[in-house]
Structures are given as C-alpha cells and as structure tokens.
Design an enzyme around this catalytic site. Structure first.
Site, PDB file in Angstrom:
ATOM      1  N   HIS A   1      -1.552  -7.481   2.418  1.00 16.44           N
ATOM      2  CA  HIS A   1      -2.258  -6.216   2.287  1.00 16.44           C
ATOM      3  C   HIS A   1      -2.599  -5.680   3.670  1.00 16.44           C
ATOM      4  CE1 HIS A   1      -3.235  -6.560  -2.082  1.00 16.44           C
ATOM      5  NE2 HIS A   1      -3.058  -7.849  -1.807  1.00 16.44           N
TER       6      HIS A   1
ATOM      7  N   ASP B   1      -0.278   0.854  -1.896  1.00 15.74           N
ATOM      8  CA  ASP B   1      -0.808   0.130  -3.042  1.00 15.74           C
ATOM      9  C   ASP B   1      -1.266   1.136  -4.094  1.00 15.74           C
ATOM     10  OD1 ASP B   1      -2.718  -1.375  -4.762  1.00 15.74           O
ATOM     11  OD2 ASP B   1      -2.398  -2.965  -3.295  1.00 15.74           O
TER      12      ASP B   1
ATOM     13  N   HIS C   1       3.015 -11.315  -0.374  1.00 14.93           N
ATOM     14  CA  HIS C   1       2.802  -9.966   0.152  1.00 14.93           C
ATOM     15  C   HIS C   1       1.552  -9.978   1.016  1.00 14.93           C
ATOM     16  CE1 HIS C   1       0.647 -10.185  -3.693  1.00 14.93           C
ATOM     17  NE2 HIS C   1      -0.182  -9.260  -3.239  1.00 14.93           N
TER      18      HIS C   1
ATOM     19  N   GLN D   1      -4.731 -14.106  -5.710  1.00 14.26           N
ATOM     20  CA  GLN D   1      -3.344 -13.667  -5.862  1.00 14.26           C
ATOM     21  C   GLN D   1      -3.091 -13.315  -7.314  1.00 14.26           C
ATOM     22  OE1 GLN D   1      -0.358 -16.561  -4.682  1.00 14.26           O
ATOM     23  NE2 GLN D   1       1.258 -15.006  -4.641  1.00 14.26           N
TER      24      GLN D   1
ATOM     25  N   ASN E   1      -3.362 -13.430   0.047  1.00 12.26           N
ATOM     26  CA  ASN E   1      -3.930 -14.379  -0.897  1.00 12.26           C
ATOM     27  C   ASN E   1      -2.867 -15.348  -1.426  1.00 12.26           C
ATOM     28  OD1 ASN E   1      -6.401 -12.878  -0.820  1.00 12.26           O
ATOM     29  ND2 ASN E   1      -5.508 -11.426  -2.248  1.00 12.26           N
TER      30      ASN E   1
END
Length: 138
Positions: free
Chosen positions: A103, A32, A101, A95, A88
C-alpha cells in the site's frame, strides 16, 4: 507465474480494468478502491506471490525501488504531508487479498487515519528484549 483464481493477478495483468498509475513488465500500480486517504494506491507484482515470505529477492528489491519512485511523485503531485508504506502478511496482520501487494498511502494533516494505521507502543524491559534478541539471532 499467475494464479488463476487470484483477483490481483487478473488486475495486475490487465484482465480486469483498474485506475493504473504506473505499469512495466513486472508491476502495475493502481488506485485502491477503498482508500485510506486521497491517492491511496497499491503496487501489484504481475507474478503471483501469496505474501512476503514467497517473494523473490529480485521482486522485493523492485517493489522497494518502485515504492520510492511512486512516493516521490505522489508526494509532489498530491501535496501530501507524509507517506505510509504498508505491507501486511497473514490474516491476523490485516492481509485480506493473498497476493503480495504494498500500500502507498499519502498522508494529510487531519486525515483521521493516524490511529487506524498506528499501534500502541509496548513497554518491554531489557530482559525481555534480550530474550527476544536471542530467540531471533540464535
């Protein structure tokens, strides 16, 4: 299937460079760029799904298998003290990119993220819990 204007589709499919930790025919795992902690990564399906509600059962199962694999490797290599999996759905839930996706967030003692990721527990009574249970189960 890809979505032409989706940045995560482009990253997942190698059109935009990333710091890739893992890749196979269905997923790419990247670091990230705005990490919550050292090693914070994202699992990106190569196919586009806006959120969990659109995700196929097969892809969902693959995400969880990959999350377990990555968390195990990352915990060993980064010597973290704990691990969060965060996913999320919807703007109100946090989100910001509308491509499913997950995390992968290694956690370290004293990393300062405990409050930002957690929540204040509510205090429902038994009657409220039963009402909610009935709403969900019919």
């Amino acid at each position: 299937m890809k979505k032409e204007d989706c940045i995560f589709c482009k990253i997942a499919n190698g059109e935009i460079p990333s710091k890739t930790l893992y890749e196979d025919e269905k997923f790419r795992v990247i670091l990230d760029l705005g990490p919550a902690a050292k090693g914070h990564a994202l699992i990106l399906p190569k196919d586009h799904f806006d959120n969990l509600y659109e995700l196929s059962d097969e892809t969902g199962a693959g995400v969880m298998k990959l999350a377990r694999k990555m968390a195990t490797v990352m915990t060993e290599k980064l010597a973290c003290d704990g691990f969060n999996l965060v996913q999320n759905n919807g703007e109100v839930a946090g989100q910001t990119v509308f491509h499913f996706h997950m995390h992968l967030i290694p956690r370290y003692e004293g990393d300062g993220q405990r409050i930002k990721i957690g929540w204040e527990p509510g205090k429902p009574d038994q009657e409220e819990l039963e009402e909610i249970r009935k709403m969900i189960t019919g």
